[in-house]
Design a protein around this motif. Structure first.
Motif, mmCIF file in Angstrom:
data_model
loop_
_atom_site.group_PDB
_atom_site.id
_atom_site.type_symbol
_atom_site.label_atom_id
_atom_site.label_comp_id
_atom_site.label_asym_id
_atom_site.label_seq_id
_atom_site.Cartn_x
_atom_site.Cartn_y
_atom_site.Cartn_z
ATOM 1 N N THR A 23 65.707 72.288 27.278
ATOM 2 C CA THR A 23 65.004 71.006 27.916
ATOM 3 C C THR A 23 65.863 70.205 28.801
ATOM 4 O OG1 THR A 23 65.402 69.370 26.172
ATOM 5 C CG2 THR A 23 63.314 70.813 26.233
ATOM 6 N N SER A 26 66.815 70.688 33.463
ATOM 7 C CA SER A 26 66.562 69.579 34.721
ATOM 8 C C SER A 26 65.650 68.314 34.310
ATOM 9 C CB SER A 26 65.211 70.745 35.399
ATOM 10 O OG SER A 26 64.298 70.944 34.812
ATOM 11 N N GLU A 27 65.681 67.602 35.190
ATOM 12 C CA GLU A 27 65.031 66.191 34.959
ATOM 13 C C GLU A 27 63.438 66.422 34.553
ATOM 14 O OE1 GLU A 27 66.325 63.114 34.689
ATOM 15 O OE2 GLU A 27 68.265 64.072 34.947
ATOM 16 N N GLU A 28 62.898 67.282 35.210
ATOM 17 C CA GLU A 28 61.626 67.608 34.681
ATOM 18 C C GLU A 28 61.151 67.995 33.482
ATOM 19 O OE1 GLU A 28 57.448 67.913 35.177
ATOM 20 O OE2 GLU A 28 58.821 66.929 36.707
ATOM 21 N N THR A 29 62.035 68.852 32.628
ATOM 22 C CA THR A 29 62.109 69.314 31.467
ATOM 23 C C THR A 29 62.511 68.399 30.282
ATOM 24 O OG1 THR A 29 64.287 70.535 31.776
ATOM 25 C CG2 THR A 29 61.919 71.870 32.097
ATOM 26 N N ARG A 30 63.393 67.361 30.824
ATOM 27 C CA ARG A 30 63.982 66.494 29.901
ATOM 28 C C ARG A 30 63.160 65.708 29.315
ATOM 29 N NH1 ARG A 30 69.564 65.099 29.895
ATOM 30 N NH2 ARG A 30 70.575 66.404 31.371
ATOM 31 N N LYS A 31 61.871 65.226 29.691
ATOM 32 C CA LYS A 31 60.942 64.526 29.314
ATOM 33 C C LYS A 31 60.247 65.232 28.026
ATOM 34 C CE LYS A 31 57.303 66.223 32.584
ATOM 35 N NZ LYS A 31 56.280 65.650 33.781
ATOM 36 N N TYR A 32 60.457 66.389 27.899
ATOM 37 C CA TYR A 32 59.931 67.338 26.482
ATOM 38 C C TYR A 32 61.077 67.206 25.590
ATOM 39 C CZ TYR A 32 56.304 68.266 29.966
ATOM 40 O OH TYR A 32 55.328 68.119 30.796
ATOM 41 N N SER A 33 62.384 66.685 25.791
ATOM 42 C CA SER A 33 63.340 66.741 24.843
ATOM 43 C C SER A 33 63.238 66.070 23.736
ATOM 44 C CB SER A 33 64.604 66.367 25.571
ATOM 45 O OG SER A 33 64.490 65.226 25.921
#
Length: 424
Positions: A23, A26-33
């Protein structure tokens, strides 16, 4: 066949670390971290040991609230910070579960090390200076704690044992901010960002005391050490911390600095419980049971209350009702959570022939009233309808859940005490 709990702890760690890594790409996947750390903490509840269940459940709640609190901060290490909180919770559970000295000390390191990164979050011009000061103090604390633990666990003479215990106590005091080893606390709590400071002021305080209690009580039983010397050394630290913390809070102006000295005073109350536990170690009876219940409840009260307060500081004011209730709980107003924690500590001190320390604890609770009232007035500025408001309401509900004599909370903790006693 039930799964050994060590496998659950290992699985939780792998899920947190391996699940978080993708996650961060990228910034897009960080919101699911946040997902992997949350799952890793929830699976800690998979245990057949009823003695551990209540303790683990409370830790998981604190960990989840810690992750949600960190969501409010635009962290440069978004995702990693959630993982660090989950590792701290897993390590705290390990500290309670294991009786192996190496693993107990490892758990202490796994709780302490993540705070080095968390404290660096925020304004770089401030955080680096604060972070360096904090890290240096924590490294010294770890060295002192480890040297003391090894000395008292290696079959020493009485003099060597007392020296080792004193070093362990110095390391513990520096780690959690017990006076006179508190020098870093006011500066770090005031200059650091309130969100990561809320984690350091809450979650990071629990494991060091559990590790110190386990090592001390186990070695005392093994080497038949008289409790009097050790209890009075711990009592001295407790008295200094209670008075210095409460007087410092009374004379401080900034809310974060008041909370820093409040934390020092609260750690003095927990140290009083530690002293009572030492006095009750030989008979393994009511004194030890009351002391450990009071110690755990006070650590829980400190964790819930400090996270609530620092969320309010970060938001520059929130729900006055919640802030007042948390303040009253810290004072020890019946029948809130802080009342029950202090009651059990006082009873343990009386049963442990430390009545003078119980009297001083009551006096210090009275001293704390003016600055908690001031905090409630300054920080409780009204409803803002934010994530912070929701968090503070949750913390308040936890505090209010003990307004009826908390048999649902006390009985599981007493079971936990029995488990601790049997495992020594």
């Amino acid at each position: 066949m039930s799964i050994p709990y060590t496998y659950i702890l290992l699985a939780a760690t792998i899920i947190s670390v391996v699940g978080t890594a993708p996650t961060l790409l990228s910034e897009e996947t960080r919101k699911y971290s946040w997902i992997a750390p949350l799952i890793s903490m929830v699976i800690l509840l998979i245990t057949t040991n009823i003695y551990l269940m209540a303790y683990i459940a409370f830790l998981v709640i604190i960990g989840v609230l810690g992750v949600v609190t960190l969501m409010r901060l635009n962290s440069p290490i978004r995702g990693v910070d959630y993982m660090l909180v989950s590792i701290m919770i897993i390590a705290t559970v390990l500290a309670l579960y294991t009786s192996d000295l190496a693993l107990v000390l490892l758990s202490l390191m796994l709780v302490s090390a993540p705070t080095y990164l968390l404290i660096l979050m925020g304004d770089p011009s401030i955080s680096i200076e604060v972070g360096v000061k904090y890290v240096v103090n924590m490294i010294i604390a770890t060295v002192l704690f480890f040297v003391g633990a090894i000395m008292i666990s290696s079959g020493p003479s009485l003099i060597t044992y007392i020296i080792g215990f004193s070093l362990l106590l110095l390391g513990l005091s520096l780690e959690v901010g017990v006076a006179p080893m508190h020098e870093w606390v006011p500066d770090v709590f005031t200059a650091g960002n309130p969100i990561p400071v809320s984690i350091i002021a809450s979650i990071a305080k629990i494991a060091p005391f559990i590790v110190a209690v386990k090592i001390t009580l186990t070695s005392m039983e093994l080497y038949k050490v008289s409790p009097y010397y050790l209890a009075y050394i711990a009592s001295a630290f407790a008295v200094i911390s209670m008075f210095l913390g409460n007087i410092g809070a009374l004379t401080s102006k900034e809310s974060p600095r008041v909370l820093a000295y409040s934390s020092i005073a609260n750690m003095g109350y927990v140290m009083s419980a530690f002293a009572a536990a030492i006095m009750g170690a030989q008979e393994m009876g009511i004194t030890l049971g009351l002391a450990l219940v009071g110690l755990l409840l006070q650590l829980f009260m400190n964790a819930v209350g400090k996270m609530g307060f620092f969320n309010t500081v970060f938001s520059k004011g929130n729900n006055a009702v919640s802030t007042w209730l948390i303040s009253l709980a810290f004072i020890g107003t019946p029948p809130l959570l802080g009342f029950w924690s202090k009651l059990y500590i006082i009873l343990a001190l009386v049963y442990g022939n430390l009545t003078w320390l119980a009297i001083l604890l009551v006096i210090n609770s009275v001293i704390s009233v003016p600055y908690y009232v001031r905090l409630a007035r300054e920080l409780g500025t009204g409803w803002k309808g934010s994530l912070a408001e929701g968090l503070i309401i949750v913390f308040t509900i936890i505090v209010l859940s003990t307004t009826i004599p908390p048999s649902w909370l006390i009985k599981p903790i007493m079971n936990l005490v029995n488990y601790l006693i049997l495992s020594l």
